[in-house]
Write an enzyme that holds these catalytic residues in place. Structure first.
Site, PDB file in Angstrom:
ATOM      1  N   ILE A  72       0.815  -1.225   0.000  1.00 25.83           N
ATOM      2  CA  ILE A  72       0.000   0.000   0.000  1.00 25.83           C
ATOM      3  C   ILE A  72       0.848   1.274   0.000  1.00 25.83           C
ATOM      4  O   ILE A  72       0.312   2.365  -0.089  1.00 25.83           O
ATOM      5  CB  ILE A  72      -0.973   0.029   1.211  1.00 25.83           C
ATOM      6  CG1 ILE A  72      -0.239  -0.253   2.532  1.00 25.83           C
ATOM      7  CG2 ILE A  72      -2.121  -0.928   0.989  1.00 25.83           C
ATOM      8  CD1 ILE A  72      -1.129  -0.158   3.758  1.00 25.83           C
TER       9      ILE A  72
ATOM     10  N   LYS B 127       5.026  -1.571   8.031  1.00 28.01           N
ATOM     11  CA  LYS B 127       6.041  -0.778   7.331  1.00 28.01           C
ATOM     12  C   LYS B 127       7.366  -1.538   7.428  1.00 28.01           C
ATOM     13  O   LYS B 127       7.821  -1.878   8.520  1.00 28.01           O
ATOM     14  CB  LYS B 127       6.152   0.611   7.990  1.00 28.01           C
ATOM     15  CG  LYS B 127       7.116   1.537   7.283  1.00 28.01           C
ATOM     16  CD  LYS B 127       6.899   2.978   7.721  1.00 28.01           C
ATOM     17  CE  LYS B 127       7.948   3.895   7.129  1.00 28.01           C
ATOM     18  NZ  LYS B 127       7.661   5.315   7.391  1.00 28.01           N
TER      19      LYS B 127
ATOM     20  N   ASP C 192       7.265  16.849   9.077  1.00 29.35           N
ATOM     21  CA  ASP C 192       6.785  16.459   7.752  1.00 29.35           C
ATOM     22  C   ASP C 192       5.256  16.400   7.762  1.00 29.35           C
ATOM     23  O   ASP C 192       4.645  15.432   7.293  1.00 29.35           O
ATOM     24  CB  ASP C 192       7.389  15.110   7.342  1.00 29.35           C
ATOM     25  CG  ASP C 192       7.308  14.878   5.830  1.00 29.35           C
ATOM     26  OD1 ASP C 192       7.043  15.841   5.086  1.00 29.35           O
ATOM     27  OD2 ASP C 192       7.505  13.723   5.406  1.00 29.35           O
TER      28      ASP C 192
HETATM   29  N1  LIG Z   1      -0.782   2.676   9.193  1.00 27.56           N
HETATM   30  C1  LIG Z   1      -1.043   2.797   7.898  1.00 27.56           C
HETATM   31  N2  LIG Z   1      -2.241   2.455   7.397  1.00 27.56           N
HETATM   32  C2  LIG Z   1      -2.492   2.562   6.074  1.00 27.56           C
HETATM   33  N3  LIG Z   1      -1.620   3.053   5.158  1.00 27.56           N
HETATM   34  C3  LIG Z   1      -0.416   3.407   5.618  1.00 27.56           C
HETATM   35  C4  LIG Z   1      -0.052   3.317   6.988  1.00 27.56           C
HETATM   36  N4  LIG Z   1       1.204   3.756   7.143  1.00 27.56           N
HETATM   37  C5  LIG Z   1       1.614   4.129   5.918  1.00 27.56           C
HETATM   38  N5  LIG Z   1       0.650   3.910   5.002  1.00 27.56           N
HETATM   39  C6  LIG Z   1       0.708   4.188   3.552  1.00 27.56           C
HETATM   40  O1  LIG Z   1       2.038   4.037   3.102  1.00 27.56           O
HETATM   41  C7  LIG Z   1       2.533   5.297   2.604  1.00 27.56           C
HETATM   42  C8  LIG Z   1       3.999   5.433   2.992  1.00 27.56           C
HETATM   43  O2  LIG Z   1       4.102   5.390   4.407  1.00 27.56           O
HETATM   44  P1  LIG Z   1       5.138   6.312   5.182  1.00 27.56           P
HETATM   45  O3  LIG Z   1       4.851   7.727   4.815  1.00 27.56           O
HETATM   46  O4  LIG Z   1       5.104   5.968   6.631  1.00 27.56           O
HETATM   47  O5  LIG Z   1       6.471   5.751   4.542  1.00 27.56           O
HETATM   48  P2  LIG Z   1       7.746   6.524   4.040  1.00 27.56           P
HETATM   49  O6  LIG Z   1       8.694   5.469   3.544  1.00 27.56           O
HETATM   50  O7  LIG Z   1       8.217   7.405   5.142  1.00 27.56           O
HETATM   51  O8  LIG Z   1       7.167   7.344   2.839  1.00 27.56           O
HETATM   52  P3  LIG Z   1       7.548   8.797   2.398  1.00 27.56           P
HETATM   53  O9  LIG Z   1       8.965   8.744   1.951  1.00 27.56           O
HETATM   54  O10 LIG Z   1       6.548   9.020   1.279  1.00 27.56           O
HETATM   55  O11 LIG Z   1       7.304   9.720   3.557  1.00 27.56           O
HETATM   56  C9  LIG Z   1       1.630   6.367   3.234  1.00 27.56           C
HETATM   57  O12 LIG Z   1       1.545   7.527   2.439  1.00 27.56           O
HETATM   58  C10 LIG Z   1       0.307   5.628   3.305  1.00 27.56           C
HETATM   59  O13 LIG Z   1      -0.354   5.704   2.074  1.00 27.56           O
END
Ligand SMILES: Nc1ncnc2c1ncn2[C@@H]1O[C@H](COP(=O)(O)OP(=O)(O)OP(=O)(O)O)[C@@H](O)[C@H]1O
Length: 490
Positions: free
Chosen positions: A16, A39, A186
């Site tokens: 996702i 994650k 952020d």
């Molecule tokens: N708890 C959750 N429930 C549903 N979707 C989630 C959840 N956590 C993250 N996501 C989805 O996954 C995407 C990426 O998560 P996150 O922002 O934590 O990761 P990231 O690797 O830090 O991404 P970015 O570099 O875009 O900030 C989010 O934009 C969201 O769509």
């Protein structure tokens, strides 16, 4: 590709989300049928090894997600698609020291989120599973984010109370983080998730920091939402009737988050961003706003009431920005968001509505005049936190005096995902700012304690964000004629 893989008792159903060093999966607990998000944060050492082994250039953002998927697929395959991993005690993560976090940088995000997740509007981490190549963070799952909800579903266009509810919940979550000394850095709609009852949950603490102050021009965050002092710090700024001291060597981190809240309030009420970045030399609209904030009324369909709230948030001087509690009070008392349409009349929130739907587990409440008051327990809690912070600051200062090398808590862990473009700013001593596209793998290199040094900093621009209309126009044309023709339909 990874569907039907089993991670302890979690069956992976779909991917996702993705980032430079991580992927996010939807999973179902086969014992309880509950949904979770996992994650997956790859360890930088395992990534480097993988890139080197395959002769790959880890700067290619597009290839990164595929590589992460492939690496994970092979990992699962080598265990017949069933991984049984040990879980890490969450309390022990909270106890990690600064130097341990520097050795295990991907644990910083987890530690900060664990610290603040008792708040009802912050995504909760349930388990952390450790493997040789990645750490798996099991969190609550929500199927919508605020960005999709605003832009694709137009979920807020007719419902002023809903705008207030989501915005105030977000403020409340952020206030909680700030009181515990965690600054998110952020804040943007993609990092706010929504449940089926439209409750908001703050997530992604990947860029958060404990630093109460940052040097001017330390860029951290996403361009549309970043405060001006994080992008181009103007010496002797006197616009909007305020003055930023030339000698200012450090600026508060919390008010940067408050600026981002202001942009989110515009997103919620107008479905658009006011500018691409708060950079006076490179963004025409922002340049004009900095000279005269009445521009906001010309480019956005906002009411006078909302304009006055936005003015208190979008102060160029980070020290004169409204604080979160006053902001919450102002927003709950607003009677209109826009000049016309369904958001032109919004009810003032009663204490009851506020308590039931908005604050939920918090101790904040509204008195008769719609101002927030704080109960005794909260005052004590704040005093304790303040004492603890003062003690930490004193210890840091003592360390500094003893010449001990300071450890930066700016995250330097993993990259953003392929959907983000990153740009690198190098601000030299002549205060000239160069913009160059960067696909470097390390998001932030700034040594925040070296305030005098020129700063190399990088920030991200989400290309997907272009779906949210930005007002980039020829300003002389704007001021010439009717404003309405410049306002995109919504
Ligand atoms: N708890 C959750 N429930 C549903 N979707 C989630 C959840 N956590 C993250 N996501 C989805 O996954 C995407 C990426 O998560 P996150 O922002 O934590 O990761 P990231 O690797 O830090 O991404 P970015 O570099 O875009 O900030 C989010 O934009 C969201 O769509």
């Amino acid at each position: 590709m990874l569907s039907d893989c089993l991670l302890n008792n979690f069956r992976i159903t779909a991917q996702i989300g993705s980032g430079a060093y991580g992927l996010v999966f939807h999973v179902v607990d086969i014992l309880t049928s509950r949904e979770y998000a996992v994650k997956t944060v790859f360890k930088s050492s395992s990534m480097d090894e993988f890139y080197n082994k395959n002769g790959l250039n880890n700067n290619s953002q597009v290839a990164r997600t595929t590589l992460l998927q492939t690496q994970l697929y092979h990992f699962f395959k080598s265990f017949q698609k069933k991984l049984f991993l040990p879980s890490v005690d969450l309390d022990s993560i909270l106890q990690l020291t600064e130097s341990e976090l520097n050795r295990l940088p991907h644990y910083r995000e987890i530690a900060f989120q664990l610290k603040v997740q008792s708040h009802g509007n912050i995504v909760k981490i349930h388990q952390v599973l450790e493997s040789s190549i990645a750490t798996f963070i099991v969190m609550d799952y929500y199927d919508r984010d605020l960005f999709t909800s605003i832009v694709d579903h137009k979920h807020f266009t007719n419902d002023g109370v809903l705008v207030k509810k989501v915005f105030l919940q977000l403020c409340s979550a952020l206030d909680h983080c700030h009181r515990l000394g965690i600054y998110h850095c952020d804040i943007k709609p993609e990092n706010v998730l929504l449940d089926r009852n439209d409750n908001a949950y703050l997530c992604d603490f990947g860029l958060s920091t404990k630093s109460k102050y940052l040097a001017p021009n330390v860029c951290v965050g996403s361009s549309y939402y970043m405060a001006p002092e994080r992008i181009l710090y103007c010496l002797n700024t006197t616009t909007n009737g305020m003055h930023v001291d030339e000698c200012c060597s450090k600026l508060p981190t919390d008010t940067g988050d408050i600026w981002s809240l202001g942009i989110i309030l515009i997103n919620l009420t107008c479905i658009r961003n006011p500018w691409l970045k708060a950079h006076q030399n490179e963004d025409n609209t922002f340049h004009h706003f900095a000279n005269d904030n009445n521009v906001l009324k010309k480019i956005l369909p906002i009411s006078d009431d909302l304009f006055s709230v936005l003015t208190s948030i979008l102060q160029l001087n980070p020290y004169t920005r409204v604080d979160i509690k006053n902001l919450m009070s102002q927003v709950s008392s607003l009677t209109s968001f826009t000049r016309e349409g369904p958001l032109s009349q919004v009810p003032i929130l009663s204490n009851e509505v506020y308590m039931t739907h908005i604050i939920r587990n918090e101790n904040l409440y509204l008195d008769g005049s719609s101002h927030f008051t704080v109960d005794q327990e909260q005052i004590q809690e704040q005093q304790q936190i303040q004492e603890q912070q003062e003690q930490e600051e004193q210890e840091e200062q003592e360390q500094e005096e003893e010449g001990v090398e300071q450890e930066s808590d700016i995250p330097s862990t993993y990259n953003s995902d392929g959907s983000m473009e990153k740009y690198e700013y190098t601000n030299n001593h002549n205060n000239t700012t160069f913009l160059s596209s960067s696909i470097d793998s390390t998001p932030y290199q700034s040594d925040i304690d070296d305030f005098g040094a020129s700063k190399d900093c990088k920030f991200q621009q989400d290309t997907l964000r272009n779906r949210l209309l930005c007002l980039q126009m020829n300003f002389s044309t704007l001021t010439d004629g009717s404003n309405e023709k410049w306002l995109p339909d919504y």
